[in-house]
Design a protein around this motif. Structure first.
Motif, PDB file in Angstrom:
ATOM      1  N   GLU A 188      15.631  39.043  -9.171  1.00 22.97           N
ATOM      2  CA  GLU A 188      14.559  38.050  -9.236  1.00 22.97           C
ATOM      3  C   GLU A 188      13.351  38.250  -9.488  1.00 22.97           C
ATOM      4  OE1 GLU A 188      15.373  33.972  -7.669  1.00 22.97           O
ATOM      5  OE2 GLU A 188      17.342  34.688  -7.237  1.00 22.97           O
ATOM      6  N   LYS A 189      12.814  38.082 -10.706  1.00 23.22           N
ATOM      7  CA  LYS A 189      11.707  38.167 -10.940  1.00 23.22           C
ATOM      8  C   LYS A 189      10.656  37.574  -9.714  1.00 23.22           C
ATOM      9  CE  LYS A 189       7.920  39.123 -13.696  1.00 23.22           C
ATOM     10  NZ  LYS A 189       7.813  40.549 -13.743  1.00 23.22           N
ATOM     11  N   PHE A 191       8.088  34.996  -8.415  1.00 25.56           N
ATOM     12  CA  PHE A 191       7.655  34.467  -8.916  1.00 25.56           C
ATOM     13  C   PHE A 191       7.918  33.344  -7.409  1.00 25.56           C
ATOM     14  CE2 PHE A 191       8.956  34.402 -13.585  1.00 25.56           C
ATOM     15  CZ  PHE A 191       8.057  34.456 -14.160  1.00 25.56           C
ATOM     16  N   ASP A 238      11.807  29.740 -10.865  1.00 29.55           N
ATOM     17  CA  ASP A 238      12.131  30.403 -12.479  1.00 29.55           C
ATOM     18  C   ASP A 238      12.485  29.531 -13.590  1.00 29.55           C
ATOM     19  OD1 ASP A 238      13.574  32.399 -14.497  1.00 29.55           O
ATOM     20  OD2 ASP A 238      12.159  33.488 -14.051  1.00 29.55           O
ATOM     21  N   LYS A 278       5.689  34.272 -18.704  1.00 28.54           N
ATOM     22  CA  LYS A 278       6.259  34.465 -18.122  1.00 28.54           C
ATOM     23  C   LYS A 278       5.867  36.464 -18.740  1.00 28.54           C
ATOM     24  CE  LYS A 278      10.242  32.725 -16.495  1.00 28.54           C
ATOM     25  NZ  LYS A 278      12.400  31.776 -17.375  1.00 28.54           N
TER      26      LYS A 278
END
Length: 120
Positions: A18-19, A21, A25, A33
Motif C-alpha cells: 500500500e502507498k 498515505f 487512499d 497522488k
C-alpha cells in the motif's frame, strides 16, 4: 504453524504494497497522488533534495478539503489547493484571507523521510 506463517507472510505483503498515505487512499485526489509520486522520485534520485523535508497536509474549510504542501526549508506561505486541484489565490478570492483563520481539522496526508527533523 505453517498456516500462521503463511497468514503472517501474506499480511505483510498486503500492507507493504500500500502507498504510505496517512489518510485513506481513496481520500487522496489523483492530482495529489501524482505530486507525491514525483516528490518521492526526486527524493530517490536526489537524496539531498529539499523535497526530503516536505509534507502534504489536509484541512477542512467551508465544507471542502484543501491540501497544503509544507516544507521546513521553504519560507513561503503554503498555498491551499482544493480537492479538485484548484489553487486559492488571494488576488482572485477575497475570502481566502479567512481561510487561514478558519481552516480546521489538520490531517497529515504524506510525510517525506526527514519531515519531522525540522518540525520538532
Amino acid at each position: 504453524m505453517k498456516k500462521l506463517a503463511l497468514l503472517l507472510f501474506f499480511s505483510i505483503m498486503f500492507f507493504s504494497c500500500e502507498k504510505d498515505f496517512l489518510i485513506p487512499d481513496k481520500e487522496v485526489p489523483k492530482w495529489l497522488k501524482t505530486e507525491i509520486s514525483e516528490d518521492e522520485q526526486e527524493i530517490v534520485d536526489f537524496p539531498q533534495s529539499w523535497k526530503n523535508y516536505g509534507g502534504w497536509l489536509r484541512y477542512e474549510w467551508q465544507n471542502d478539503y484543501y491540501f497544503e504542501y509544507h516544507n521546513a526549508l521553504s519560507s513561503s506561505l503554503p498555498q491551499p489547493i482544493s480537492a479538485k486541484g484548484d489553487t486559492l489565490h488571494f488576488y482572485v478570492f477575497e475570502t481566502t484571507t479567512d481561510y487561514y483563520k478558519e481552516k480546521c481539522c489538520k490531517q497529515y496526508v504524506w510525510k517525506a523521510p526527514k519531515y519531522e527533523e525540522f518540525i520538532q
